[in-house]
Scaffold this motif. Structure first.
Motif, short mmCIF file in Angstrom:
data_model
loop_
_atom_site.label_atom_id
_atom_site.label_comp_id
_atom_site.label_asym_id
_atom_site.label_seq_id
_atom_site.Cartn_x
_atom_site.Cartn_y
_atom_site.Cartn_z
N ASN A 1 0.79 -1.29 -0.08
CA ASN A 1 -0.19 -0.01 0.01
C ASN A 1 0.90 1.19 0.09
OD1 ASN A 1 -1.63 2.08 0.70
ND2 ASN A 1 -2.66 0.97 2.29
N SER A 2 0.90 1.98 -1.23
CA SER A 2 1.65 3.27 -1.34
C SER A 2 1.36 4.49 -0.55
CB SER A 2 2.02 3.60 -2.81
OG SER A 2 0.70 3.71 -3.29
N ALA A 3 0.28 4.28 0.34
CA ALA A 3 -0.17 5.72 1.09
C ALA A 3 0.79 5.75 2.26
CB ALA A 3 -1.63 5.21 1.62
N GLU A 4 0.86 7.04 2.63
CA GLU A 4 1.60 7.55 3.59
C GLU A 4 0.95 7.23 4.96
OE1 GLU A 4 3.38 11.68 5.33
OE2 GLU A 4 3.74 11.20 3.07
N ILE A 5 2.04 6.78 5.85
CA ILE A 5 1.36 6.71 7.37
C ILE A 5 1.17 8.28 7.56
CG2 ILE A 5 1.83 6.11 9.67
CD1 ILE A 5 3.27 3.72 8.51
N PRO A 6 0.13 8.70 8.09
CA PRO A 6 0.24 10.36 8.32
C PRO A 6 1.12 10.56 9.37
CG PRO A 6 -2.07 9.15 8.52
CD PRO A 6 -1.05 8.05 8.52
N ILE B 1 9.93 8.79 15.99
CA ILE B 1 9.54 10.10 15.34
C ILE B 1 7.97 10.38 15.63
CG2 ILE B 1 11.11 10.13 13.62
CD1 ILE B 1 8.92 9.28 11.57
N LEU B 2 7.24 9.51 16.36
CA LEU B 2 6.02 9.56 16.54
C LEU B 2 5.91 9.78 18.21
CD1 LEU B 2 4.14 7.00 14.34
CD2 LEU B 2 4.09 9.46 14.02
N PRO B 3 4.99 10.51 18.51
CA PRO B 3 4.65 10.52 19.98
C PRO B 3 4.28 9.33 20.78
CG PRO B 3 3.45 12.50 18.84
CD PRO B 3 3.82 11.45 17.90
N ASP B 4 4.68 8.97 21.99
CA ASP B 4 4.37 7.82 22.63
C ASP B 4 5.18 6.47 21.89
OD1 ASP B 4 3.29 9.21 24.72
OD2 ASP B 4 1.56 9.42 23.55
N GLY B 5 6.16 6.85 20.88
CA GLY B 5 6.56 5.42 20.22
C GLY B 5 5.59 5.18 19.39
N GLY B 6 4.74 5.89 18.79
CA GLY B 6 3.61 5.28 17.92
C GLY B 6 2.78 4.44 18.67
N GLU B 7 2.52 4.21 19.83
CA GLU B 7 1.53 3.29 20.41
C GLU B 7 0.18 3.65 19.88
OE1 GLU B 7 -0.13 1.96 24.94
OE2 GLU B 7 1.46 3.55 24.81
N PRO B 8 -0.30 4.74 19.79
CA PRO B 8 -1.59 4.89 19.19
C PRO B 8 -1.81 4.31 17.57
CG PRO B 8 -1.05 6.99 20.12
CD PRO B 8 0.11 6.00 20.12
N LEU B 9 -0.61 4.31 17.11
CA LEU B 9 -0.78 3.65 15.79
C LEU B 9 -0.61 2.02 15.61
CD1 LEU B 9 -0.57 4.71 12.76
CD2 LEU B 9 1.75 4.27 12.79
#
Length: 532
Positions: free
Chosen positions: A440-445, A479-487
């Motif tokens: 999937n070539s969509a960017e992770i926001p 590079i994401l807050p909280d280590g990307g946990e919400p993702l």
């Protein structure tokens, strides 16, 4: 060859290799790349993940080393800047030029005149001309918000920046393409020797084989490139000139770019110890680093920043950018790396230790440690030449052969930003087109990372643990807050099936990753020492 297929092959009939490399950091990956490219049957094993150690936790800079030039090491600097130029030419998107600006404040050494002389020689060694001197007004065009109090002038020069973990992964991919077997989470437990003392094989234990027998492989050449662990393996053998590794920790803070929007690296000597400290743009963030301290912790545990290091780095940020108001609450993440510096044990301060590499030979065991990320290729070739001996050196491929195979010419997909297309070519080389076709070539926001990159890593890059994916195959954990946990729920939806993990396995890996992140990549909590 896929991981399980490779392990099954090794665990069957005893395999023989021309070269076995221990260590999957930048040095070991470079050795495997040159060995496989030279037609040698090559095996690389890494006890943790590829680039787990300092090779994913460096300052990300590919540079010649002005400090070496200032110390009179002209040959070392020349070799380094030429390697820098070579990498920028062969792997654009992975190794890219970055302007460096050094403000000269009244009363600080060096002054602009002396520094410009040094930069002229630096450019001459590289065969380029990039250095300039800026006035206060010109400086502010480059670095809005920089303090002008006492600013005499600013020097500009050019070095380069990379994603060090992706650089290692690219070398692993190139070596594998040329036939090398490269495996993470495989520990070399013993070196076998014949009755003359010469190396004749190796005992290996994959992580999956806990409690089972070791795998035996035969070889006459083991290259020990285990970084901060290199002296431990060497000490299993009797030698008159052992390597002595002094682990030195360098720590960094990651700040949201909008809080500190720099488009170049800004350097200043820290008033506490006169060490150069940088603020530089990286992966959509701004990084502050680095420190240089004795590391006393267990090398098998994740190194972490200390409260003192946090204060040290925030102090220089406040000194350079007083209007930015950077506080601990602004820090997205941290990282700390342990440099494997070869020492003579003469009591030098950490910053005074020589950063040159050292090589030792012991009847088929070649141990290499120290050195710079920039010069991994000549280090690798020197180790291989020593291993092959006078009669075998002719097997090494020509020095001018490229390290990185350029991606095949292809049309950029509509809608994909040119910078992303270029970066994918640098990160994945010949795999770029397949990556975009498979995923999937969509960017992770908000990240610049594509979902396709995570999917590719799960399919092709030996992701054994969730921290491999979040901290090294991608940098989402930094590079994401909280280590990307919400993702993580969205990542689970796309990646759990590709990894072949059931729900229990995923939950176990998520708990492991978050514990690693909180223990080693977050700011230490009040009362916690961290570090080592």
């Amino acid at each position: 060859m896929e991981r399980q297929q490779a392990l099954d092959s090794l665990n069957g009939e005893t395999q023989s290799f021309d070269v076995v490399v221990i260590g999957g950091g930048i040095t070991g990956a470079g050795v495997a790349r040159e060995a496989a490219g030279s037609g040698l049957k090559t095996l690389l094993v890494e006890q943790k993940d590829f680039a787990w150690g300092s090779s994913s936790r460096s300052s990300k800079m590919v540079h010649g080393g002005l400090r070496y030039l200032a110390g009179g090491h002209i040959g070392l600097t020349r070799d380094a800047v030429r390697e820098r130029e070579r990498m920028m030419h062969e792997a654009p998107g992975l190794v890219d030029p970055l302007p460096f600006l050094m403000p000269h404040y009244r009363g600080n050494f060096p002054g602009p005149g002396l520094f410009q002389i040094l930069l002229a020689l630096y450019d001459r060694l590289a065969g380029t001309r990039s250095h300039q001197k800026y006035t206060q007004a010109e400086t502010l065009q480059w670095i809005p918000g920089l303090t002008l109090d006492g600013l005499r002038a600013t020097s500009r020069f050019t070095d380069a920046v990379t994603d060090d973990a992706r650089l290692v992964q690219r070398l692993i991919a190139e070596a594998s393409q040329d036939g090398a077997v490269c495996l993470n989470y495989v520990t070399a437990t013993a070196i076998d020797r014949d009755n003359t003392g010469a190396v004749c094989g190796l005992q290996l234990v994959p992580e999956e084989f806990t409690g089972e027998h070791a795998i035996s492989v035969t070889t006459r050449c083991v290259i020990n490139a285990a970084g901060a662990w290199a002296d431990r393996l060497q000490k299993q053998s009797a030698t008159d000139s052992p390597l002595t590794i002094r682990p030195l920790r360098g720590s960094h803070l990651v700040i949201p770019w909008e809080k500190l929007p720099v488009t170049c690296a800004v350097s200043l000597l820290h008033p506490a110890d006169q060490r150069p400290v940088f603020a530089f743009p990286w992966a959509g963030t701004t990084v502050l680093g680095t420190t240089d301290l004795e590391h006393q912790g267990n090398l098998n545990q994740e190194p972490a920043i200390t409260r003192e290091e946090v204060d040290y780095l925030l102090h220089i940020a406040t000194r350079l950018f007083p209007g930015a108001g950077i506080k601990q609450a602004n820090v997205l993440s941290t990282w700390a790396g342990v440099r494997p510096v070869v020492t003579e044990g003469d009591g030098k301060a950490p910053s005074q230790e020589n950063r040159e590499h050292a090589i030792r030979q012991d009847h088929g065991l070649i141990s290499i440690a120290g050195g710079k990320l920039t010069t991994f290729r000549p280090m690798a070739r020197q180790a291989l030449a020593m291993a092959l001996g006078d009669h075998g050196k002719s097997q090494l491929r020509a020095d001018q052969q490229p390290v990185f195979t350029p991606p095949p010419h292809a049309r950029k997909p509509a809608g994909l930003p040119s910078l992303t297309w270029n970066r994918l070519g640098g990160y994945y080389g010949a795999g770029r087109q397949a990556l975009l076709s498979e995923g999937n070539s969509a960017e992770i926001p908000g990240t610049g990372t594509l979902w396709a990159e995570l999917e590719w890593a799960c399919r092709h890059e030996q992701v054994q643990h969730l921290d491999d994916l979040m901290l090294r195959r991608s940098r989402l954990g930094l590079i994401l807050p909280d280590g990307g946990e919400p993702l993580l729920p969205a990542i689970r939806e796309r990646c759990q099936g590709l990894l072949g993990w059931d729900d229990q396995h995923w939950n176990r890996e998520q708990d492991r990753y978050l514990a690693i992140y909180r223990g080693a990549y977050q700011l230490p909590q009040r009362g916690e020492a961290h570090g080592g």
